[in-house]
Design a protein around this motif. Structure first.
Motif, PDB file in Angstrom:
ATOM      1  N   GLU A  80     -17.514 -47.530  23.995  1.00  0.00           N
ATOM      2  CA  GLU A  80     -16.792 -46.685  23.040  1.00  0.00           C
ATOM      3  C   GLU A  80     -17.720 -45.740  22.285  1.00  0.00           C
ATOM      4  N   SER A  81     -18.981 -46.095  22.180  1.00  0.00           N
ATOM      5  CA  SER A  81     -19.922 -45.223  21.485  1.00  0.00           C
ATOM      6  C   SER A  81     -20.119 -43.909  22.233  1.00  0.00           C
ATOM      7  N   THR A  82     -19.707 -43.881  23.517  1.00  0.00           N
ATOM      8  CA  THR A  82     -19.859 -42.667  24.326  1.00  0.00           C
ATOM      9  C   THR A  82     -18.558 -41.875  24.418  1.00  0.00           C
ATOM     10  N   LEU A  83     -17.461 -42.396  23.832  1.00  0.00           N
ATOM     11  CA  LEU A  83     -16.154 -41.748  23.948  1.00  0.00           C
ATOM     12  C   LEU A  83     -15.854 -40.865  22.747  1.00  0.00           C
ATOM     13  N   SER A  84     -15.082 -39.834  22.993  1.00  0.00           N
ATOM     14  CA  SER A  84     -14.627 -38.971  21.905  1.00  0.00           C
ATOM     15  C   SER A  84     -13.415 -39.597  21.241  1.00  0.00           C
ATOM     16  N   ASP A  85     -13.045 -39.114  20.084  1.00  0.00           N
ATOM     17  CA  ASP A  85     -11.866 -39.625  19.369  1.00  0.00           C
ATOM     18  C   ASP A  85     -10.608 -39.432  20.203  1.00  0.00           C
ATOM     19  N   ARG A 123      -8.693 -54.987  26.992  1.00  0.00           N
ATOM     20  CA  ARG A 123      -9.914 -54.425  27.555  1.00  0.00           C
ATOM     21  C   ARG A 123     -10.018 -52.907  27.381  1.00  0.00           C
ATOM     22  N   ILE A 124      -8.888 -52.273  27.068  1.00  0.00           N
ATOM     23  CA  ILE A 124      -8.954 -50.816  26.896  1.00  0.00           C
ATOM     24  C   ILE A 124      -8.649 -50.370  25.469  1.00  0.00           C
ATOM     25  N   CYS A 125      -8.012 -51.240  24.674  1.00  0.00           N
ATOM     26  CA  CYS A 125      -7.683 -50.849  23.304  1.00  0.00           C
ATOM     27  C   CYS A 125      -8.960 -50.755  22.471  1.00  0.00           C
ATOM     28  N   PRO A 126      -9.246 -49.594  21.880  1.00  0.00           N
ATOM     29  CA  PRO A 126     -10.479 -49.435  21.098  1.00  0.00           C
ATOM     30  C   PRO A 126     -10.569 -50.452  19.957  1.00  0.00           C
ATOM     31  N   LEU A 127     -11.782 -50.868  19.660  1.00  0.00           N
ATOM     32  CA  LEU A 127     -12.025 -51.876  18.627  1.00  0.00           C
ATOM     33  C   LEU A 127     -11.638 -51.382  17.233  1.00  0.00           C
ATOM     34  N   LYS A 128     -11.424 -50.081  17.074  1.00  0.00           N
ATOM     35  CA  LYS A 128     -11.068 -49.525  15.774  1.00  0.00           C
ATOM     36  C   LYS A 128      -9.622 -49.828  15.396  1.00  0.00           C
ATOM     37  N   TYR A 129      -8.880 -50.498  16.293  1.00  0.00           N
ATOM     38  CA  TYR A 129      -7.486 -50.873  16.022  1.00  0.00           C
ATOM     39  C   TYR A 129      -7.364 -52.402  15.973  1.00  0.00           C
ATOM     40  N   PRO A 130      -7.945 -53.061  14.962  1.00  0.00           N
ATOM     41  CA  PRO A 130      -7.961 -54.527  14.924  1.00  0.00           C
ATOM     42  C   PRO A 130      -6.573 -55.158  14.814  1.00  0.00           C
ATOM     43  N   ASN A 131      -5.664 -54.535  14.087  1.00  0.00           N
ATOM     44  CA  ASN A 131      -4.333 -55.132  13.944  1.00  0.00           C
ATOM     45  C   ASN A 131      -3.589 -55.165  15.277  1.00  0.00           C
ATOM     46  N   ASP A 132      -3.685 -54.094  16.048  1.00  0.00           N
ATOM     47  CA  ASP A 132      -3.042 -54.078  17.363  1.00  0.00           C
ATOM     48  C   ASP A 132      -3.692 -55.102  18.289  1.00  0.00           C
ATOM     49  N   ARG A 133      -5.006 -55.166  18.276  1.00  0.00           N
ATOM     50  CA  ARG A 133      -5.704 -56.131  19.116  1.00  0.00           C
ATOM     51  C   ARG A 133      -5.332 -57.557  18.713  1.00  0.00           C
ATOM     52  N   SER A 134      -5.146 -57.767  17.421  1.00  0.00           N
ATOM     53  CA  SER A 134      -4.724 -59.080  16.940  1.00  0.00           C
ATOM     54  C   SER A 134      -3.380 -59.475  17.543  1.00  0.00           C
ATOM     55  N   ILE A 135      -2.457 -58.525  17.614  1.00  0.00           N
ATOM     56  CA  ILE A 135      -1.140 -58.789  18.205  1.00  0.00           C
ATOM     57  C   ILE A 135      -1.269 -59.086  19.698  1.00  0.00           C
ATOM     58  N   PHE A 136      -2.128 -58.337  20.388  1.00  0.00           N
ATOM     59  CA  PHE A 136      -2.316 -58.585  21.819  1.00  0.00           C
ATOM     60  C   PHE A 136      -2.815 -60.013  22.056  1.00  0.00           C
ATOM     61  N   TYR A 137      -3.773 -60.455  21.247  1.00  0.00           N
ATOM     62  CA  TYR A 137      -4.296 -61.820  21.384  1.00  0.00           C
ATOM     63  C   TYR A 137      -3.209 -62.863  21.097  1.00  0.00           C
ATOM     64  N   ALA A 138      -2.441 -62.644  20.036  1.00  0.00           N
ATOM     65  CA  ALA A 138      -1.390 -63.599  19.671  1.00  0.00           C
ATOM     66  C   ALA A 138      -0.312 -63.661  20.743  1.00  0.00           C
ATOM     67  N   ASN A 139       0.052 -62.503  21.300  1.00  0.00           N
ATOM     68  CA  ASN A 139       1.050 -62.490  22.364  1.00  0.00           C
ATOM     69  C   ASN A 139       0.541 -63.194  23.615  1.00  0.00           C
ATOM     70  N   ARG A 140      -0.741 -62.977  23.915  1.00  0.00           N
ATOM     71  CA  ARG A 140      -1.325 -63.645  25.078  1.00  0.00           C
ATOM     72  C   ARG A 140      -1.349 -65.156  24.862  1.00  0.00           C
ATOM     73  N   ALA A 141      -1.596 -65.573  23.627  1.00  0.00           N
ATOM     74  CA  ALA A 141      -1.580 -67.003  23.309  1.00  0.00           C
ATOM     75  C   ALA A 141      -0.193 -67.596  23.559  1.00  0.00           C
ATOM     76  N   ALA A 142       0.851 -66.842  23.239  1.00  0.00           N
ATOM     77  CA  ALA A 142       2.217 -67.329  23.471  1.00  0.00           C
ATOM     78  C   ALA A 142       2.464 -67.549  24.956  1.00  0.00           C
ATOM     79  N   ALA A 143       1.985 -66.633  25.786  1.00  0.00           N
ATOM     80  CA  ALA A 143       2.158 -66.771  27.231  1.00  0.00           C
ATOM     81  C   ALA A 143       1.360 -67.960  27.763  1.00  0.00           C
ATOM     82  N   LYS A 144       0.146 -68.144  27.269  1.00  0.00           N
ATOM     83  CA  LYS A 144      -0.678 -69.272  27.703  1.00  0.00           C
ATOM     84  C   LYS A 144      -0.043 -70.604  27.300  1.00  0.00           C
TER      85      LYS A 144
END
Length: 268
Positions: A80-85, A123-144
């Motif tokens: 991400e350090s090499t990507l533009s906004d 794997r593609i959601c930028p780290l600058k969106y922690p709340n969205d990434r948090s939801i992705f992890y929680a949803n994946r936990a539900a499936a697991k």
């Protein structure tokens, strides 16, 4: 895995000491019968120090590190350090679409597919969106959880909470998983946190009354098992001296709660 998870419990320590003493006793007995040399004994002792599951534990560790749903956030940060906004925004929009796809797969009970889709989003959601990434992890936990992958689901819930400490749904999901895996203290701690964030949460309030008696019952059972193992360990150590734990009487002081030990030469 946190450092706390790596700390062995008292029960594990006692089991380890007891098994090693029993092994040493057996080795010593066999050595006496077979007339083993000092070199043979030394080799046997060295071999006894190698864990039986040494190779298996390495393989398992390697497997966990390279799971199909592993998300390498260090590599992501470097990329991400090499990507533009603009590039980051495009990746974010794609991740949101993947989340929607994962939700539909989950509703259709395609749990393996939804896990893979949420993983792609992470794997593609930028780290600058922690709340969205948090939801992705929680949803994946539900499936697991639906696939009974409880340990991995707990890890995902923990990651979701690290990204968003106010995420009640992630705490709730982890609290239930902890209870299902008999980690009652951790489950109760999560329910208490839920009540801090949502005082009206009925399920958390009920758990505050339901879990403490179960924890007390479990602790009492563990204490009895531990004392039994310690007694066996003590008898093993005292046997060469013609003694046993029956030679020692333990009395509790009703005032201080402390114990005193009295020696009995001829126990009944």
């Amino acid at each position: 895995m946190s450092q706390k998870d790596n700390i062995p419990t008292n029960e594990v320590i006692v089991d380890d000491i007891t098994s090693k003493l029993e092994a040493e006793c057996c080795v010593s007995g066999e050595n006496e019968k077979l007339g083993a040399t000092a070199e043979d004994v030394a080799k046997a002792e060295r071999d006894s120090q190698i864990p039986k599951n040494f190779e298996d534990s390495d393989a398992e560790s390697d497997k966990e590190e390279h799971d199909d749903d592993y998300v390498d956030e260090v590599a992501m940060k470097d990329l991400e350090s090499t990507l533009s906004d603009k590039d980051k925004e495009l990746k974010y929009q794609e991740a949101v679409k993947l989340k929607a796809q994962g939700n539909e797969e989950f509703k259709a009970e395609k749990y393996l597919e939804s896990i893979a889709t949420y993983t792609k989003a992470l794997r593609i959601c930028p780290l600058k969106y922690p709340n969205d990434r948090s939801i992705f992890y929680a949803n994946r936990a539900a499936a697991k959880t639906k696939l009974d992958r409880k340990k991995s689901a707990i890890d995902d819930c923990t990651k979701a909470i690290e990204l968003n400490e106010l995420y009640v749904k992630a705490y709730m999901r982890r609290a239930k998983l902890y209870e299902d895996t008999e980690k009652l203290d951790e489950s109760l701690a999560d329910y208490k946190k839920i009540l801090e964030l949502d005082p009206a949460n009925r399920e958390a309030r009920e758990a505050q009354y339901r879990l403490p008696p179960l924890i007390a019952e479990r602790n009492e059972k563990m204490k009895e098992e531990m004392l039994g193992k310690l007694k066996s360990l003590g008898d093993m150590i005292l046997k060469p001296f013609g003694l046993s734990t029956q030679n020692f009487e333990m009395n509790q002081d009703p005032n201080s709660g402390g114990y005193s030990i009295n020696f009995k030469q001829n126990p009944n």
